[in-house]
Design an enzyme around this catalytic site. Structure first.
Site, PDB file in Angstrom:
ATOM      1  N   ASP A 102       0.830  -1.206   0.000  1.00 31.43           N
ATOM      2  CA  ASP A 102       0.000   0.000   0.000  1.00 31.43           C
ATOM      3  C   ASP A 102       0.863   1.253   0.000  1.00 31.43           C
ATOM      4  OD1 ASP A 102      -2.222  -1.623   0.197  1.00 31.43           O
ATOM      5  OD2 ASP A 102      -2.311  -1.485   2.386  1.00 31.43           O
TER       6      ASP A 102
HETATM    7  N1  URA Z   1      -1.365  -6.009   3.714  1.00 25.70           N
HETATM    8  C1  URA Z   1      -1.835  -4.758   3.739  1.00 25.70           C
HETATM    9  O1  URA Z   1      -2.839  -4.453   4.360  1.00 25.70           O
HETATM   10  N2  URA Z   1      -1.151  -3.830   3.046  1.00 25.70           N
HETATM   11  C2  URA Z   1      -0.016  -4.094   2.371  1.00 25.70           C
HETATM   12  O2  URA Z   1       0.567  -3.198   1.773  1.00 25.70           O
HETATM   13  C3  URA Z   1       0.467  -5.424   2.365  1.00 25.70           C
HETATM   14  C4  URA Z   1      -0.246  -6.373   3.037  1.00 25.70           C
END
Ligand code: URA
Length: 236
Positions: A102
């Site tokens: 993310d």
């Molecule tokens: N899980 C999440 O919530 N975000 C990420 O970036 C990777 C795994």
């Protein structure tokens, strides 16, 4: 990459043949004859043999420490910069991320242009582990940990397999999963009434984010690291 290795990959010849071509003075880089087999070829160098430019469809495997605020997609028109902006010298090799992070998460982004490899690293069938350091809003109870390990926490009605969970401090854990889903870590803890405040991916398939890398820095995976990952997904 060393010049002899570059030529051997680009032409599909042995290192010995590549060395001989170099010795004979048939190899030019950026307009100069180069006769040293260990000459370091930069990623955007123009390499010419007997007047013909070589195109190295080189496979790349990079470990990037993605900072927060960068996208792990290659789109350029979005509100945030892409991780590609951190690797301009590799852009011509068309890299992408094997497994997203993310925009508000940081850590190990495995960057490659090897489509089959990336597909297998991210596909649940191959069960490649990903380890995250997670800071939570509230402490995680031993009951929560037990539920996670028993696979009782669900996302979208589907139980999520947690391979390992290691408490580091009251609100900080190391979590290892073998599948990837959109926002999987955040959703997992949300299901427990908690909230992720900080998320960093620290390892993929047992390969750990190099502690000497600072945010925004990257390095090529070593041959051993590539082999280790490829072995996990039966490409070695
Ligand atoms: N899980 C999440 O919530 N975000 C990420 O970036 C990777 C795994």
């Amino acid at each position: 990459m060393r010049l002899d290795k570059y030529i051997s990959k680009a032409l599909g010849v042995s290192r010995k043949v590549a060395k001989e071509l170099i010795r004979q003075g048939r190899v030019w880089i950026d307009g100069k004859v180069i006769k040293k087999a260990d000459f370091k070829v930069s990623p955007n160098a123009k390499v010419v043999i007997d007047g013909e430019e070589l195109e190295l469809k080189e496979k790349i495997y990079l470990m990037l420490y993605k900072p927060k605020g960068y996208l792990s997609t290659t789109e350029r028109e979005a509100d945030y910069p892409s991780f590609l902006d951190l690797l301009p010298e590799y852009e011509h090799l068309k890299p992408f991320a094997a497994g997203r992070l993310d925009v508000d998460a940081e850590g190990f982004l495995l960057v490659t242009n090897d489509g089959l490899f990336a597909h297998r690293i991210t596909h649940p069938r191959w069960g490649v582990s990903k380890t995250y350091e997670v800071v939570l809003e509230k402490p995680l109870s031993s009951e929560d940990i037990a539920k996670l390990l028993r696979g009782e926490v669900k996302i979208g009605g589907k139980p999520i397999k947690v391979k390992e969970i290691k408490p580091l401090e009251e609100n900080r854990v190391l979590l290892t999963l073998t599948e990837g889903k959109y926002h999987i870590v955040k959703r997992l803890f949300r299901s427990l009434g908690n909230k992720v405040l900080y998320l960093k991916r620290v390892a993929i398939g047992g390969v750990t984010l190099d502690p000497s890398l600072r945010e925004g820095e990257y390095r090529e995976l070593t041959e051993e690291e590539v082999k280790k990952l490829k072995r996990l997904v039966k490409l070695e």
